[in-house]
Design a protein around this motif. Structure first.
Motif, PDB file in Angstrom:
ATOM      1  N   MET A   1       0.852  -1.197   0.000  1.00 45.92           N
ATOM      2  CA  MET A   1       0.000   0.000   0.000  1.00 45.92           C
ATOM      3  C   MET A   1       0.884   1.243   0.000  1.00 45.92           C
ATOM      4  N   GLU A   2       0.663   2.138  -0.950  1.00 44.32           N
ATOM      5  CA  GLU A   2       1.476   3.340  -1.070  1.00 44.32           C
ATOM      6  C   GLU A   2       1.015   4.403  -0.074  1.00 44.32           C
ATOM      7  N   ASP A   3       1.963   5.210   0.400  1.00 41.52           N
ATOM      8  CA  ASP A   3       1.626   6.326   1.279  1.00 41.52           C
ATOM      9  C   ASP A   3       0.990   7.454   0.467  1.00 41.52           C
ATOM     10  N   VAL A   4      -0.003   8.094   1.066  1.00 43.10           N
ATOM     11  CA  VAL A   4      -0.688   9.217   0.406  1.00 43.10           C
ATOM     12  C   VAL A   4       0.099  10.495   0.654  1.00 43.10           C
ATOM     13  N   GLU A   5       0.467  11.199  -0.428  1.00 45.39           N
ATOM     14  CA  GLU A   5       1.190  12.462  -0.307  1.00 45.39           C
ATOM     15  C   GLU A   5       0.259  13.669  -0.431  1.00 45.39           C
ATOM     16  N   PHE A   6      -0.892  13.478  -1.093  1.00 46.51           N
ATOM     17  CA  PHE A   6      -1.822  14.595  -1.302  1.00 46.51           C
ATOM     18  C   PHE A   6      -3.174  14.008  -1.660  1.00 46.51           C
ATOM     19  N   TRP A   7      -4.229  14.675  -1.210  1.00 40.83           N
ATOM     20  CA  TRP A   7      -5.568  14.281  -1.636  1.00 40.83           C
ATOM     21  C   TRP A   7      -6.459  15.512  -1.689  1.00 40.83           C
ATOM     22  N   THR A   8      -7.496  15.453  -2.516  1.00 45.04           N
ATOM     23  CA  THR A   8      -8.434  16.567  -2.644  1.00 45.04           C
ATOM     24  C   THR A   8      -9.719  16.074  -3.279  1.00 45.04           C
ATOM     25  N   TRP A   9     -10.803  16.772  -2.993  1.00 36.93           N
ATOM     26  CA  TRP A   9     -12.073  16.477  -3.656  1.00 36.93           C
ATOM     27  C   TRP A   9     -12.052  17.062  -5.069  1.00 36.93           C
ATOM     28  N   ILE A  10     -12.493  16.275  -6.037  1.00 37.94           N
ATOM     29  CA  ILE A  10     -12.630  16.788  -7.403  1.00 37.94           C
ATOM     30  C   ILE A  10     -14.093  16.842  -7.829  1.00 37.94           C
ATOM     31  N   SER A  11     -14.990  16.311  -6.994  1.00 37.65           N
ATOM     32  CA  SER A  11     -16.436  16.434  -7.201  1.00 37.65           C
ATOM     33  C   SER A  11     -17.104  16.155  -5.864  1.00 37.65           C
ATOM     34  N   ASP A  12     -18.421  16.181  -5.854  1.00 36.84           N
ATOM     35  CA  ASP A  12     -19.147  15.926  -4.616  1.00 36.84           C
ATOM     36  C   ASP A  12     -18.963  14.492  -4.111  1.00 36.84           C
ATOM     37  N   THR A  13     -18.591  13.612  -5.013  1.00 30.69           N
ATOM     38  CA  THR A  13     -18.512  12.192  -4.623  1.00 30.69           C
ATOM     39  C   THR A  13     -17.172  11.542  -4.910  1.00 30.69           C
ATOM     40  N   THR A  14     -16.214  12.303  -5.465  1.00 32.84           N
ATOM     41  CA  THR A  14     -14.954  11.694  -5.885  1.00 32.84           C
ATOM     42  C   THR A  14     -13.758  12.414  -5.274  1.00 32.84           C
ATOM     43  N   VAL A  15     -12.828  11.608  -4.747  1.00 41.03           N
ATOM     44  CA  VAL A  15     -11.592  12.121  -4.172  1.00 41.03           C
ATOM     45  C   VAL A  15     -10.425  11.724  -5.073  1.00 41.03           C
ATOM     46  N   ALA A  16      -9.509  12.659  -5.292  1.00 45.74           N
ATOM     47  CA  ALA A  16      -8.269  12.345  -5.992  1.00 45.74           C
ATOM     48  C   ALA A  16      -7.171  12.119  -4.955  1.00 45.74           C
ATOM     49  N   ILE A  17      -6.413  11.052  -5.137  1.00 47.41           N
ATOM     50  CA  ILE A  17      -5.348  10.682  -4.203  1.00 47.41           C
ATOM     51  C   ILE A  17      -4.038  10.599  -4.976  1.00 47.41           C
TER      52      ILE A  17
END
Length: 409
Positions: A1-17
């Protein structure tokens, strides 16, 4: 499992990791798992991710990252095209997607705006480019660039955020030292620069209520910046002394402040017999200031001169207004009177079908003796269309008083 360096919402239901190796989209509905979208470009290795976003249609995404070398901060961007599944890495510090409707095009163009350090001028530039192939029938959006001017004592300042006001078609660029730079999206012209924070900015976002930008500094102060519509055009006209840009933005975004320029331009064209261009100015002027009974009468009077009926000034006026959009109630009455006088009621049916007429009870009564069914359609539209514009009032044609304030922070 890779470590998360950044995440953000790109829509009401979708997260970018974003991880060290890849970018994932995770739809938080049902039991869906994170889906790998693309791998990070190697040129972003060792960089800190500061932003990831997609355009509204999910055709493109852009990831922005920074790193520090020799006491200087360097930025890289990675563009990804979902359709072709291809990536493009380039230098860049802040970016934003934008939709812009080029005059004469059928569809809006998808643009990427970004700031980059330019060693040739030992400074910074803004670039505005169209992404992908233009939609069918569209002219290509020509690349625009503008110089980002930094005060002499701000050599270490860098762009860190960018938002585009879809309401006003302006780019708002924010720097880490709290400066906001405003550019015109269509031309890339610099409009305004101001310092809104004397402490370093740590976060920012699009401010939806005004389609401006909102930011937070290290002291926790929250500041929003947006266009002051009451003074925006007057500032461009009187302070920047750029009448062309004032006319263009006033027309494009339906803003007051350049009435005297529109009146003067219209009168010059009309007096020189250039009725086609005068009609275009009248059609595009904001707030329908040149779409009044007096203006229509001037075109009608000019049409009484000998010449082909199809090229008469009043016909050119109505054609220009229809090309621009929908006729108001007054124009609709005058045009339909001409159609009935010429024995061509079928034209009215076509205009109603194409939603080119401002429907009113007066227009319904005008059509009633000729076509009862069409009259009823017009009457029903006039009743149910709560946003149907009123008959325009005659404007006083004088230079408006303006406040020379800069766009409000």
């Amino acid at each position: 499992m890779e470590d998360v360096e950044f995440w953000t919402w790109i829509s009401d239901t979708t997260v970018a990791i974003v991880t060290k190796q890849s970018v994932y989209h995770w739809t938080l509905e049902g039991t869906a798992q994170p889906m790998k979208v693309f791998d990070r470009d190697s040129s972003l290795n060792g960089h800190v991710i500061i932003k990831y976003e997609t355009d509204e249609a999910l055709h493109w995404s852009v990831m922005t990252a920074i790193t520090k070398k020799n006491n200087l901060i360097f930025g890289r961007m990675q563009l990804f095209c979902f359709e072709d599944e291809t990536s493009y890495a380039m230098d860049g510090y802040a970016s934003a997607f934008a939709q812009f409707h080029v005059t004469g095009n059928r569809h809006p163009s998808l643009l990427i705006c970004y700031a980059v350090r330019d060693p040739e001028i030992q400074g910074w530039k803004l670039y505005i480019k169209e992404l992908g192939r233009p939609p069918v029938g569209n002219k290509v959006y020509q690349i625009k660039e503008g110089v980002i001017h930094f005060p002499p004592d701000q050599h270490s300042d860098i762009p860190v955020a960018m938002e585009v006001s879809s309401k006003h078609d302006v780019i708002l660029l924010l720097t880490i030292n709290g400066y906001v730079h405003m550019f015109d999206l269509e031309t890339g012209v610099s409009i305004y620069t101001s310092r809104v924070s004397h402490d370093k900015v740590i976060a920012s976002a699009l401010y939806q209520p005004t389609t401006g930008i909102i930011c937070v500094n290290r002291r926790g102060q929250v500041t929003s910046v947006s266009v002051d519509e009451d003074n925006f055009i007057a500032y461009i006209k009187n302070v920047l002394r750029n009448p062309f840009l004032a006319l263009r933005i006033a027309s494009r975004n339906n803003l007051s402040g350049a009435e005297d320029l529109f009146y003067s331009r219209f009168d010059d064209l009309f007096k020189n017999g250039n009725y086609c261009e005068a009609a275009k100015v009248a059609a595009s002027a904001p707030k329908m200031i040149l779409r009044t009974a007096v203006i229509i009468q001037r075109f009608q009077a000019a049409s009484e001169q000998p010449g082909p009926a199809q090229n008469s000034p009043i016909v050119q006026y109505f054609d220009a207004v229809m090309d621009h959009g929908k006729l108001n109630k007054l124009e609709s009455l005058e045009l339909c009177r001409r159609a009935l006088k010429d024995g061509r009621p079928q034209l009215i049916e076509k205009w109603v079908r194409d939603d080119k007429l401002g429907c009113s009870e007066e227009l319904s009564e005008l059509i009633k003796p000729v076509d009862l069914n069409l009259s009823m359609i017009v009457y029903e539209r006039a009743i149910v269309d709560s946003q149907s514009e009123p008959l325009p009032q005659q404007q006083n044609q004088h230079t408006p008083q303006t406040n020379h304030r800069s766009p409000q922070q």
